[in-house]
Design a protein around this motif. Structure first.
Motif, PDB file in Angstrom:
ATOM      1  N   THR A  77       0.928  -1.125  -0.082  1.00  0.00           N
ATOM      2  CA  THR A  77       0.093   0.218   0.092  1.00  0.00           C
ATOM      3  C   THR A  77       0.982   1.137  -0.058  1.00  0.00           C
ATOM      4  N   LEU A  78       2.071   1.158   0.576  1.00  0.00           N
ATOM      5  CA  LEU A  78       2.951   2.327   1.122  1.00  0.00           C
ATOM      6  C   LEU A  78       3.232   2.673  -0.493  1.00  0.00           C
ATOM      7  N   LEU A  79       3.827   1.659  -1.275  1.00  0.00           N
ATOM      8  CA  LEU A  79       4.248   1.805  -2.734  1.00  0.00           C
ATOM      9  C   LEU A  79       3.186   2.382  -3.608  1.00  0.00           C
ATOM     10  N   LYS A  80       1.919   1.546  -3.362  1.00  0.00           N
ATOM     11  CA  LYS A  80       0.791   2.490  -4.362  1.00  0.00           C
ATOM     12  C   LYS A  80       0.396   3.778  -4.064  1.00  0.00           C
ATOM     13  N   CYS A  81       0.823   4.167  -2.712  1.00  0.00           N
ATOM     14  CA  CYS A  81       0.541   5.558  -2.507  1.00  0.00           C
ATOM     15  C   CYS A  81       1.485   6.376  -2.993  1.00  0.00           C
ATOM     16  N   VAL A  82       2.732   6.228  -3.158  1.00  0.00           N
ATOM     17  CA  VAL A  82       4.093   6.626  -3.579  1.00  0.00           C
ATOM     18  C   VAL A  82       3.687   7.026  -4.974  1.00  0.00           C
ATOM     19  N   ILE A  83       3.272   5.844  -5.879  1.00  0.00           N
ATOM     20  CA  ILE A  83       2.926   6.024  -7.488  1.00  0.00           C
ATOM     21  C   ILE A  83       1.715   6.736  -7.706  1.00  0.00           C
ATOM     22  N   GLY A  84       0.715   6.967  -6.769  1.00  0.00           N
ATOM     23  CA  GLY A  84      -0.513   7.541  -7.199  1.00  0.00           C
ATOM     24  C   GLY A  84      -1.425   6.577  -7.329  1.00  0.00           C
ATOM     25  N   ALA A  85      -1.047   5.218  -7.234  1.00  0.00           N
ATOM     26  CA  ALA A  85      -2.246   4.167  -7.861  1.00  0.00           C
ATOM     27  C   ALA A  85      -3.357   4.154  -6.419  1.00  0.00           C
ATOM     28  N   LEU A  86      -3.007   4.802  -5.368  1.00  0.00           N
ATOM     29  CA  LEU A  86      -4.013   4.853  -4.069  1.00  0.00           C
ATOM     30  C   LEU A  86      -3.841   6.176  -3.587  1.00  0.00           C
TER      31      LEU A  86
ATOM     32  N   GLU B 163      -2.191   2.883 -24.792  1.00  0.00           N
ATOM     33  CA  GLU B 163      -2.628   3.181 -23.273  1.00  0.00           C
ATOM     34  C   GLU B 163      -3.572   2.004 -22.970  1.00  0.00           C
ATOM     35  N   LEU B 164      -4.488   1.750 -24.056  1.00  0.00           N
ATOM     36  CA  LEU B 164      -5.429   0.623 -23.405  1.00  0.00           C
ATOM     37  C   LEU B 164      -4.843  -0.769 -23.234  1.00  0.00           C
ATOM     38  N   LYS B 165      -4.046  -1.007 -23.847  1.00  0.00           N
ATOM     39  CA  LYS B 165      -2.961  -2.052 -23.744  1.00  0.00           C
ATOM     40  C   LYS B 165      -2.209  -2.332 -22.275  1.00  0.00           C
ATOM     41  N   VAL B 166      -1.674  -1.273 -22.019  1.00  0.00           N
ATOM     42  CA  VAL B 166      -1.041  -1.109 -20.854  1.00  0.00           C
ATOM     43  C   VAL B 166      -1.982  -1.142 -19.424  1.00  0.00           C
ATOM     44  N   THR B 167      -3.043  -0.531 -19.751  1.00  0.00           N
ATOM     45  CA  THR B 167      -4.007  -0.623 -18.731  1.00  0.00           C
ATOM     46  C   THR B 167      -4.712  -1.882 -18.372  1.00  0.00           C
ATOM     47  N   THR B 168      -4.846  -2.584 -19.766  1.00  0.00           N
ATOM     48  CA  THR B 168      -5.622  -3.832 -19.738  1.00  0.00           C
ATOM     49  C   THR B 168      -4.680  -5.051 -19.016  1.00  0.00           C
ATOM     50  N   PHE B 169      -3.436  -4.788 -19.310  1.00  0.00           N
ATOM     51  CA  PHE B 169      -2.308  -5.870 -18.845  1.00  0.00           C
ATOM     52  C   PHE B 169      -1.943  -5.382 -17.290  1.00  0.00           C
ATOM     53  N   ASP B 170      -1.646  -4.303 -17.133  1.00  0.00           N
ATOM     54  CA  ASP B 170      -1.145  -4.153 -15.741  1.00  0.00           C
ATOM     55  C   ASP B 170      -1.532  -2.503 -15.345  1.00  0.00           C
ATOM     56  N   ALA B 171      -2.729  -2.606 -14.838  1.00  0.00           N
ATOM     57  CA  ALA B 171      -3.324  -1.024 -14.228  1.00  0.00           C
ATOM     58  C   ALA B 171      -2.415  -0.362 -13.475  1.00  0.00           C
ATOM     59  N   ASP B 172      -1.758  -0.852 -12.292  1.00  0.00           N
ATOM     60  CA  ASP B 172      -1.331  -0.282 -11.458  1.00  0.00           C
ATOM     61  C   ASP B 172       0.252   0.139 -12.231  1.00  0.00           C
ATOM     62  N   PHE B 173       0.811  -0.545 -13.051  1.00  0.00           N
ATOM     63  CA  PHE B 173       1.739   0.127 -13.601  1.00  0.00           C
ATOM     64  C   PHE B 173       1.493   1.299 -14.625  1.00  0.00           C
ATOM     65  N   ALA B 174       0.518   1.211 -15.271  1.00  0.00           N
ATOM     66  CA  ALA B 174      -0.247   2.292 -16.065  1.00  0.00           C
ATOM     67  C   ALA B 174      -0.486   3.512 -15.171  1.00  0.00           C
ATOM     68  N   ARG B 175      -0.962   3.369 -13.966  1.00  0.00           N
ATOM     69  CA  ARG B 175      -0.930   4.708 -13.197  1.00  0.00           C
ATOM     70  C   ARG B 175       0.220   5.127 -12.874  1.00  0.00           C
ATOM     71  N   ARG B 179      -0.877   7.372 -16.158  1.00  0.00           N
ATOM     72  CA  ARG B 179      -1.943   7.418 -17.108  1.00  0.00           C
ATOM     73  C   ARG B 179      -3.095   7.394 -16.527  1.00  0.00           C
ATOM     74  N   PRO B 180      -4.385   8.074 -16.899  1.00  0.00           N
ATOM     75  CA  PRO B 180      -5.541   8.257 -16.294  1.00  0.00           C
ATOM     76  C   PRO B 180      -6.395   6.827 -16.368  1.00  0.00           C
ATOM     77  N   VAL B 181      -6.086   5.716 -15.653  1.00  0.00           N
ATOM     78  CA  VAL B 181      -6.486   4.566 -15.851  1.00  0.00           C
ATOM     79  C   VAL B 181      -8.201   4.507 -15.538  1.00  0.00           C
ATOM     80  N   LEU B 182      -8.663   5.117 -14.514  1.00  0.00           N
ATOM     81  CA  LEU B 182     -10.019   5.239 -14.351  1.00  0.00           C
ATOM     82  C   LEU B 182     -10.730   5.722 -15.534  1.00  0.00           C
ATOM     83  N   ALA B 183     -10.320   6.769 -16.263  1.00  0.00           N
ATOM     84  CA  ALA B 183     -10.988   7.318 -17.407  1.00  0.00           C
ATOM     85  C   ALA B 183     -10.962   6.313 -18.552  1.00  0.00           C
TER      86      ALA B 183
END
Lengths: 314, 402
Positions: A77-86, B163-175, B179-183
């Motif tokens: 969670t800490l890492l996800k907060c850093v990268i803005g995923a959370l 963008e669609l590809k990377v979001t579908t494969f690995d959403a956290d990495f896209a974030r 990338r605006p993953v939610l949008a």
């Protein structure tokens, strides 16, 4: 600060101050790139409750830093907060002195290997190329130059022979290497890795350690979530112990002590040839001879640990 | 009707073109739906479109495709929203929420449809074609609507491809890349809904999901990259659509939707069975030949070890003894090895029965096979004999390795 210090006394009794020296001049450090990663008052929660409570963390540049802690301690969670995923409930994150969104190009994130579907139709080379999407922006397509860079990164992790291999055909260790190659191709200054050693064989583990040391030699900073208490002191030189709250942080030789681990994992964490941490008191399980003997904690969900995982005021 | 005559007919050409368009769009977007495990959402979207179809007809006052599609899209979106609300605020899991939402909207749609057919002349307008699809009902103006909406959808996918590809494969990495993953996820869901809606008239609300899922599922079997999957799914979708539409146009009384779905399902079946790598038959063949190879290896190694134990590379081993070692009849395995020149029959007087020896090639291959096993390979030999008396080559190999 004061609140955390009090909370610590309850679980640990008297001992050395838990807060590392970096915290003292926190105000000064706040916007200075003295730290590769500076986390301030970070609190985050999921629907189930708080997973991070008022965490202050500093990682100086050029170190291999490990984040350890029991399951549910909030490491990922800490890492996800850093990268803005959370989005954190409160607190700030600074990367080299500035907010993450202005430093994205200097950060490479390696998620947990199991967080993606490896049956996705794509090749190893293609996954690594995704590391260049940030640089390419929305409209440019990866071309010859990007393919060359991706091949180079794959070669660095010993995977170039598998470039055209469908990712579902790779072993767990090979998949992890592909993820690392994707981070390498980003050519970042700060590498955030979520359990890079999870489920890899001994060969891959050694290869990854070499890779981390190589990154450090090139002045890069690595922050990795780590699970294996036996190897943490040999692989890393900086350590943050986390269990919802930050228990301790600093150079491994100062922080890797029975006392701190007991605070994070509960009194049943076993160190140094079978004696429990409770009996050991503050004897350091440090980086010298005994370090590799330190065993992993017992069952992952002891009552003690759950108690420790509860934030104050819960 | 002959195919040429069929294609010469203007109406039939319109129908075929419409079906091809719908097939391509639903194949492309269906690929994302399948990879994101949103297949059931597609089903909910298409069933939930029925009340929207009826309301669009009511509002427009006649059977015009544009308002009907807009209505379908809106009621589909409402159904998707209901799924979201149910899963977020109650303890109902996604599959149950989808089921609740789908059946609720479909029931409302059916009530509306039957009412309209009695009272508003919907029967003349052919509104019931939206249940099972009616290719013949397609007119050139419909084609323009389908072409425009579908073309825009495809263009958007092409534009945001990476963008669609990377979001579908690995959403956290896209974030982490900003990338605006939610949008992107929301946009993708809307496009999947669009793909469902533009096919409703042709395939019908009940079976439209099949045209979204089937081509993508079939294409997944044959490719190793997303690019290939999307293209192939588009082709499969178009082939199913055109074949189904032409068949139902040629034979009176064939509802288009079910025929299209039957064609698409046929493609899925073939793909599941035959695709190299992932197909069931292919894997079966692989597994069989693998096992056959392993048996051959086993017998080779047994022969080699027996020869080693007797300190004689040319030791003739009795076939019955091999059977005992092997645990089953080894005759057919030995014959195969003999054909490949790895073993030879010898007579070993005065004993009865066939005896076998390894050829030089066979010995070489046995050693290669044992290599990866290291110590275990030499197990029996080391126990029984001192290193000095081991066969020449074997001793040399050990020294080389040490």
């Amino acid at each position: 600060m004061a609140r955390r210090a009090r909370g610590m006394e309850g679980t640990m009794g008297a001992g050395p101050p838990l807060v590392s020296r970096g915290q003292a001049d926190r105000a000064a450090a706040m916007h200075e790139p003295a730290f590769a990663l500076h986390v301030e008052d970070l609190t985050a929660s999921y629907a189930s409750g708080a997973v991070l409570w008022d965490v202050d963390m500093n990682v100086p540049p050029g170190v291999l830093a490990a984040i350890v802690g029991p399951n549910g301690a909030g490491k990922s969670t800490l890492l996800k907060c850093v990268i803005g995923a959370l989005r954190p409930a409160a607190g700030h994150v600074y990367v080299f002195g500035r907010p993450y969104r202005r430093q994205r190009h200097r950060v490479a994130y390696v998620p947990q290997r199991t967080s993606v579907d490896w049956d996705f139709p794509t090749t190893a080379l293609d996954v690594v190329t995704m590391g260049l999407y940030g640089r390419l922006g929305w409209l440019r397509r990866p071309g010859r130059r990007e393919a060359d860079e991706a091949h180079e990164a794959l070669a660095l992790v010993g995977m170039d022979a598998f470039a055209e291999r469908q990712i579902s055909q790779l072993s767990g260790g090979q998949q992890q290497r592909v993820f690392l190659a994707r981070a390498l191709v980003q050519d970042a200054d700060l590498y955030l890795m979520d359990e890079p050693f999870a489920g890899v064989d001994a060969t891959t583990e050694r290869a990854i350690v070499e890779l981390l040391k190589d990154l450090r030699a090139r002045g890069k900073t690595v922050v990795a979530v780590h699970h294996d208490l036996q190897t943490v002191a040999t692989y890393f030189d900086w350590l943050a112990i986390l269990n919802v709250r930050l228990i301790a942080q600093g150079p491994v030789r100062d922080v890797y002590t029975a006392e701190h681990l007991r605070a994070a994992y509960g009194p049943r964490v076993v160190l140094l040839g079978g004696a429990s941490a409770a009996e050991q008191g503050s004897v350091p399980a440090g980086v010298d001879a005994g370090a590799t003997e330190a065993a992993a904690p017992g069952s992952p969900d002891t009552p003690e640990r759950r108690a420790a995982a509860r934030p104050p005021g819960d | 009707m002959e195919l040429a005559a069929l294609l010469g007919d203007f109406t039939v050409r319109t129908v075929a073109l419409g079906a091809a368009l719908v097939g391509v769009v639903s194949g492309v977007l269906g690929s994302f739906a399948v990879l994101r495990q949103q297949s059931l959402l597609g089903d909910a979207l298409s069933h939930a479109a029925l009340p929207g179809v009826c309301l669009g007809f009511l509002v427009a006052g006649s059977r015009q495709l544009a308002p009907i599609l807009a209505g379908a899209l809106i009621s589909g979106a409402l159904a998707a929203l209901l799924v979201l609300v149910l899963t977020r605020t109650t303890r109902i899991k996604t599959d149950a929420a989808l089921g609740v939402s789908l059946s609720l909207f479909f029931a409302v749609g059916t009530v509306l449809l039957t009412y309209l057919q009695r009272h508003q002349g919907a029967a003349q307008a052919g509104l019931d074609a939206f249940l099972f699809g009616q290719a013949a009902a397609l007119v050139p103006s419909d084609l323009r609507v389908i072409g425009t909406v579908g073309g825009v959808s495809l263009a958007l996918v092409a534009l945001a491809w990476k963008e669609l590809k990377v979001t579908t494969f690995d959403a956290d990495f896209a974030r982490s890349l900003g990338r605006p993953v939610l949008a992107l996820e929301f946009g993708l869901t809307v496009l999947i809904a669009v793909a469902v809606v533009i096919g409703l008239q042709l395939v019908g609300v009940i079976l439209m999901v099949a045209l979204v899922i089937a081509p993508a599922a079939a294409a997944r079997q044959w490719v190793k990259r997303l690019e290939g999957m999307v293209l192939l799914a588009g082709v499969f979708g178009a082939v199913s659509g055109v074949t189904g539409a032409l068949l139902s146009a040629a034979v009176r009384g064939l509802a288009t939707g079910p025929v299209i779905v039957l064609v698409a399902s046929g493609i899925v079946l073939i793909s599941l069975l035959l695709a190299p790598g992932r197909g069931v038959l292919w894997q079966l063949v692989q597994a069989t030949s693998q096992r056959r190879n392993l048996r051959g290896h086993r017998v080779l190694v047994d022969l080699y070890r027996l020869a080693q134990d007797h300190r004689d590379p040319a030791y003739p081993t009795e076939q019955g003894m091999l059977d005992a070692y092997f645990g089953r009849r080894s005759a057919h395995v030995l014959r195969r090895l003999e054909r490949r020149g790895l073993v030879e029959r010898v007579r070993h007087m005065p004993e009865e029965g066939t005896h076998w020896v390894l050829t030089d090639v066979g010995q070489e291959q046995a050693r290669t096979l044992l290599q990866p096993f290291g110590e275990r390979a030499e197990g029996p030999a080391t126990r029984r004999e001192a290193p000095a008396v081991r066969p020449e080559s074997e001793a040399a190999r050990r020294e080389g390795r040490a």
